[in-house]
Design an enzyme around this catalytic site. Structure first.
Site, mmCIF file in Angstrom:
data_model
loop_
_atom_site.group_PDB
_atom_site.id
_atom_site.type_symbol
_atom_site.label_atom_id
_atom_site.label_comp_id
_atom_site.label_asym_id
_atom_site.label_seq_id
_atom_site.Cartn_x
_atom_site.Cartn_y
_atom_site.Cartn_z
ATOM 1 N N TYR A 189 0.830 -1.212 0.000
ATOM 2 C CA TYR A 189 0.000 0.000 0.000
ATOM 3 C C TYR A 189 0.860 1.256 0.000
ATOM 4 O O TYR A 189 0.701 2.138 -0.851
ATOM 5 C CB TYR A 189 -0.920 -0.019 1.221
ATOM 6 C CG TYR A 189 -1.902 1.120 1.281
ATOM 7 C CD1 TYR A 189 -2.939 1.223 0.365
ATOM 8 C CD2 TYR A 189 -1.800 2.099 2.274
ATOM 9 C CE1 TYR A 189 -3.856 2.268 0.422
ATOM 10 C CE2 TYR A 189 -2.713 3.140 2.345
ATOM 11 C CZ TYR A 189 -3.729 3.224 1.419
ATOM 12 O OH TYR A 189 -4.626 4.261 1.485
ATOM 13 N N GLY B 124 -1.011 2.167 23.453
ATOM 14 C CA GLY B 124 -2.049 3.182 23.258
ATOM 15 C C GLY B 124 -1.541 4.597 23.243
ATOM 16 O O GLY B 124 -2.333 5.540 23.113
#
Length: 321
Positions: free
Chosen positions: A151, A213
């Protein structure tokens, strides 16, 4: 931010049955254009455009952009390519072919017709960036042989082709680098962070955070992105880009998860998993050029409101009360 209105044209949108393509088509039809939607439905979904079937100015053609297309149009928006890791890693060779051969075919069509063409590129061309926020002059830090390379490098090669067609053939090109975009019609199983978290929260499952996170993203609501597309296409033949389009407000992945839990009222727990290979730790667009070149464009939908609309969509799509 005032909307801009335009005259009628016949517009080709490749990847038109996808998340971004279907929203773009809605705006094009709303302003009075005729639209030819081209999609091979590998990741696109007819349900995204079913509401347009009765519109006399809308036409759907099932076609793969890896093969030449012979049509007559006034503008081309080239959005065809799987855009989520789950989808583009499913068949990485085909992903690269879609980006590269698809670009060659659409550029060839634009050259024959002498019409402007917009390429949907991506912030992934910056890779895991060494500068923050990302500016268009930054060349990026991309692994050319990793699992995301089909990609990332496919889009980088497409940008090369677009600028070579501009230099060699004086083609009117527009290259937009899209940062994380979300909203209604996202695929529920596409693996993107916003849709993943919303679906997990609505279904009461654990919310899976890759890494600790602390990695950051900037989330742009789809309506703001599409407005940028339209302004870019109308910016004139001297504005080629590349131009970043995205929301410069930056959030950690953990902050996003907590916001979605709060809005859904879910009791989902946050659980962590190892960070995938080559996953960028920071992503934030510098939108200075967009504001200067695109009639003062800037995002207007804040994350809280955008999540509210997107959660409402998924509640309905998943039939969750």
């Amino acid at each position: 931010m005032a909307r801009i209105t335009y005259g009628r044209r016949r517009v080709l949108v490749t990847g038109g049955a996808g998340f971004l393509g279907s929203h773009l088509i809605d705006r094009l039809l709303a302003r009075g254009d005729e639209v030819l939607c081209v999609d091979n439905l590998f990741t696109g979904d007819k349900s995204n455009i079913d509401h347009l079937a009765a519109n006399p100015r809308f036409e759907f053609m099932r076609h793969d952009v890896c093969f030449p297309l012979y049509v007559e149009v006034d503008q081309i928006f080239n959005l065809a390519c799987p855009a989520s890791p789950i989808h583009y890693q499913h068949d990485p060779v085909q992903t690269t072919k879609t980006s590269v051969i698809g670009a060659i075919n659409m550029l060839g069509l634009a050259k024959r017709l002498r019409v402007p063409i917009l390429q949907a590129s991506t912030s992934e061309v910056y890779g895991d960036p060494h500068i923050h926020p990302q500016v268009e002059s930054y060349w990026g830090n991309v692994n050319p042989i990793g699992i995301r390379s089909c990609y990332d490098e496919g889009k980088r090669c497409a940008e090369t082709l677009f600028f070579d067609y501009y230099r060699q053939h004086a083609l009117d090109i527009k290259v937009v680098r899209i940062f994380n975009t979300y909203g209604p019609r996202m695929h529920a199983a596409d693996g993107r962070v916003v849709s993943n978290f919303i679906v997990q929260a609505l279904q009461g499952h654990d919310i899976t955070i890759f890494g600790d996170g602390s990695q950051t993203r900037s989330f742009c609501y789809v309506d703001d992105l599409i407005e940028g597309f339209l302004r870019f296409m109308e910016a004139g033949p001297d504005v080629h880009g590349p131009i970043n389009l995205g929301n410069p407000n930056e959030f950690t992945i953990r902050e996003l998860a907590e916001a979605i839990i709060a809005q859904t009222g879910s009791r989902s727990r946050l659980v962590t998993m190892p960070l995938p290979a080559d996953d960028p730790t920071q992503r934030k667009p510098d939108t200075t050029i967009a504001q200067a070149e695109l009639a003062g464009w800037e995002p207007t939908v804040e994350l809280e409101e955008g999540l509210r609309r997107t959660i409402a969509y998924f509640r309905s799509a998943l039939k969750i009360a």
